[in-house]
Design an enzyme around this catalytic site. Structure first.
Site, PDB file in Angstrom:
ATOM      1  N   LYS A 187      -4.949  -9.901  -6.602  1.00 50.27           N
ATOM      2  CA  LYS A 187      -6.237 -10.155  -5.961  1.00 50.27           C
ATOM      3  C   LYS A 187      -7.273  -9.117  -6.413  1.00 50.27           C
ATOM      4  CE  LYS A 187      -5.991  -7.493  -1.761  1.00 50.27           C
ATOM      5  NZ  LYS A 187      -6.101  -7.301  -0.340  1.00 50.27           N
TER       6      LYS A 187
ATOM      7  N   LYS B 121       0.816  -1.212   0.000  1.00 48.55           N
ATOM      8  CA  LYS B 121       0.000   0.000   0.000  1.00 48.55           C
ATOM      9  C   LYS B 121       0.847   1.258   0.000  1.00 48.55           C
ATOM     10  CE  LYS B 121      -4.341  -1.590   1.246  1.00 48.55           C
ATOM     11  NZ  LYS B 121      -5.494  -1.626   2.097  1.00 48.55           N
TER      12      LYS B 121
ATOM     13  N   LYS C  31     -11.074  -3.490  -4.051  1.00 44.62           N
ATOM     14  CA  LYS C  31     -12.000  -2.393  -4.297  1.00 44.62           C
ATOM     15  C   LYS C  31     -11.304  -1.183  -4.906  1.00 44.62           C
ATOM     16  CE  LYS C  31     -12.413  -2.789   0.703  1.00 44.62           C
ATOM     17  NZ  LYS C  31     -13.381  -3.230   1.688  1.00 44.62           N
TER      18      LYS C  31
HETATM   19  P1  TYM Z   1     -10.615  -5.532   3.835  1.00 40.85           P
HETATM   20  O1  TYM Z   1     -11.579  -4.459   4.095  1.00 40.85           O
HETATM   21  O2  TYM Z   1      -9.539  -5.294   2.833  1.00 40.85           O
HETATM   22  O3  TYM Z   1     -11.373  -6.831   3.398  1.00 40.85           O
HETATM   23  C1  TYM Z   1     -12.409  -7.372   4.209  1.00 40.85           C
HETATM   24  C2  TYM Z   1     -12.387  -8.885   4.143  1.00 40.85           C
HETATM   25  O4  TYM Z   1     -12.525  -9.325   2.801  1.00 40.85           O
HETATM   26  C3  TYM Z   1     -11.447 -10.186   2.478  1.00 40.85           C
HETATM   27  N1  TYM Z   1     -11.086  -9.984   1.083  1.00 40.85           N
HETATM   28  C4  TYM Z   1     -10.949 -10.972   0.203  1.00 40.85           C
HETATM   29  N2  TYM Z   1     -11.131 -12.289   0.320  1.00 40.85           N
HETATM   30  C5  TYM Z   1     -10.931 -13.037  -0.789  1.00 40.85           C
HETATM   31  N3  TYM Z   1     -10.562 -12.521  -1.987  1.00 40.85           N
HETATM   32  C6  TYM Z   1     -10.372 -11.194  -2.145  1.00 40.85           C
HETATM   33  N4  TYM Z   1     -10.025 -10.687  -3.315  1.00 40.85           N
HETATM   34  C7  TYM Z   1     -10.573 -10.350  -1.010  1.00 40.85           C
HETATM   35  N5  TYM Z   1     -10.490  -9.016  -0.816  1.00 40.85           N
HETATM   36  C8  TYM Z   1     -10.794  -8.815   0.482  1.00 40.85           C
HETATM   37  C9  TYM Z   1     -10.317  -9.782   3.400  1.00 40.85           C
HETATM   38  O5  TYM Z   1      -9.382 -10.827   3.557  1.00 40.85           O
HETATM   39  C10 TYM Z   1     -11.065  -9.477   4.672  1.00 40.85           C
HETATM   40  O6  TYM Z   1     -11.338 -10.665   5.387  1.00 40.85           O
HETATM   41  N6  TYM Z   1      -7.434  -5.404   7.677  1.00 40.85           N
HETATM   42  C11 TYM Z   1      -8.741  -5.866   7.253  1.00 40.85           C
HETATM   43  C12 TYM Z   1      -9.888  -5.348   8.081  1.00 40.85           C
HETATM   44  C13 TYM Z   1      -9.772  -5.587   9.547  1.00 40.85           C
HETATM   45  C14 TYM Z   1      -9.937  -6.827  10.212  1.00 40.85           C
HETATM   46  C15 TYM Z   1      -9.782  -6.524  11.603  1.00 40.85           C
HETATM   47  C16 TYM Z   1     -10.218  -8.109   9.788  1.00 40.85           C
HETATM   48  C17 TYM Z   1      -9.505  -4.648  10.495  1.00 40.85           C
HETATM   49  N7  TYM Z   1      -9.522  -5.218  11.733  1.00 40.85           N
HETATM   50  C18 TYM Z   1      -9.882  -7.526  12.550  1.00 40.85           C
HETATM   51  C19 TYM Z   1     -10.309  -9.096  10.769  1.00 40.85           C
HETATM   52  C20 TYM Z   1     -10.148  -8.806  12.129  1.00 40.85           C
HETATM   53  C21 TYM Z   1      -8.970  -5.409   5.840  1.00 40.85           C
HETATM   54  O7  TYM Z   1      -8.379  -4.480   5.358  1.00 40.85           O
HETATM   55  O8  TYM Z   1      -9.979  -6.046   5.197  1.00 40.85           O
END
Ligand code: TYM
Length: 333
Positions: A195, A112, A198
């Site tokens: 991957k 990032k 968004k």
């Molecule tokens: P974020 O917002 O990027 O994504 C949310 C969830 O979606 C999953 N995900 C995917 N899974 C499969 N294929 C993809 N292309 C894909 N894109 C996103 C992510 O793995 C995630 O599970 N850091 C985290 C948010 C967070 C979090 C937490 C998660 C903050 N605190 C505590 C678990 C526990 C994040 O940026 O997710």
């Protein structure tokens, strides 16, 4: 009782990756024998610039997406992170436990921040420490996430272990990442080595949960593939990331294994498989996006649900933060 925590950032819309890698699995995991806590992590979102009105709208969209997908706010706790200030408070303690060297190894930060890490926000660097706080704030035992979050959950375990050992306590648990099934790494439709995210440049590379049927069909039709169609067995997907991705998406949407998908369409051409995949995606996503739109028409009701969720979350978080402060030696007079 097992306790599940997971979160999604309200930065940009929800994608099929979020749905298959996270939301759908959260819905399936809900059970009366477990506490389930789900969070729109708005404090994480602002580690990169967010337009303020869009951030509020994105937070409501996540709430609507979770509710429309089947997260039941009576049995699960659904809230946005900033309404439970204990997360930020615990994150500060963890900033003092985690080591700079640990943060330097985080691949997501490197991705990032890009080449010019000097210009990244300090919050982006400390991001995993806030994530550890989200999870450990509730003494969560299980964290269902996509593959890309694995390293962050491992860091959470390191922080818990170091805290316990620094203070000679057995307070924070060793949380397990739950990364299972064919949907935990949904790839970009135009480049199977990246991957689906968004924030990618082109909207054609992802399916958004709010895309209409025609858009979904068009995106799958234009998805990159090789000239060979589906193989006769899953082994035939090796070294073909785009083909594997479409099979995995089909498998995940239909709760089948990739093997069973191939067995249903052995040797099919893309001209046969892509429309079938698009139909399946529309069948699964259209009822959810219709319900999301309906819920988003009443933002005040979403806000009430989030506020109630935050209240329930704080009931768990407050005593854990109090205890943490006590362990650390922070005076509460
Ligand atoms: P974020 O917002 O990027 O994504 C949310 C969830 O979606 C999953 N995900 C995917 N899974 C499969 N294929 C993809 N292309 C894909 N894109 C996103 C992510 O793995 C995630 O599970 N850091 C985290 C948010 C967070 C979090 C937490 C998660 C903050 N605190 C505590 C678990 C526990 C994040 O940026 O997710």
């Amino acid at each position: 009782t097992p306790r599940v925590f997971s979160g999604i950032k309200p930065s940009g819309g929800l994608t099929l990756g979020n749905y298959l890698g996270a939301i759908k699995r959260w819905v399936d995991m809900q059970s009366p024998d477990m506490d389930n806590i789900y969070c729109a992590v708005d404090l994480h979102a602002i580690t990169v610039w967010q337009d303020p009105p869009a951030l509020k709208a994105g937070t409501r969209e996540i709430a609507a997406g979770l509710l429309a997908s089947g997260i039941d706010p009576e049995n699960s706790i659904l809230f946005n992170q900033s309404q439970v200030p204990e997360h930020a408070q615990l994150a500060w303690i963890f900033n003092c436990v985690a080591r700079v060297g640990w943060m330097n190894r985080m691949t997501q930060f490197k991705d990032k921040a890009g080449k010019n890490a000097e210009k990244a926000s300090l919050g982006l660097y400390a991001y995993p420490s806030l994530m550890a706080a989200d999870i450990l704030m509730y003494h969560a035992t299980h964290v269902p996430v996509g593959e890309d979050q694995k390293q962050h959950v491992e860091l959470t375990r390191d922080i818990a272990a170091k805290f316990n050992s620094d203070f000679g306590v057995d307070f924070f648990p060793q949380t397990e990442a739950v990364i299972e099934g064919p949907g935990t790494r949904v790839m970009n439709l135009r480049d199977g080595t990246k991957k689906m995210s968004k924030s990618g440049d082109s909207d054609m590379e992802r399916i958004n949960m709010l895309d209409d049927a025609d858009t979904i069909a068009k995106k799958f039709k234009k998805a990159k593939t090789d000239p060979d169609g589906l193989p006769e067995t899953v082994e035939g997907l090796a070294g073909r990331p785009e083909a594997k991705n479409l099979v995995d998406i089909y498998a995940s949407l239909s709760d089948m294994t990739p093997e069973a998908v191939i067995a249903q369409y052995p040797g099919a051409s893309w001209g046969t498989f892509k429309p079938a995949l698009a139909d399946l995606a529309v069948t699964k996503l259209a009822p959810i996006s219709d319900e999301m739109k309906r819920l988003m028409d009443d933002p005040a009701e979403i806000d009430r649900k989030l506020a109630r969720g935050a209240q329930k979350a704080r009931e768990i978080a407050t005593p854990i933060l109090e205890k943490t402060y006590d362990i650390v030696g922070l005076l509460r007079a």
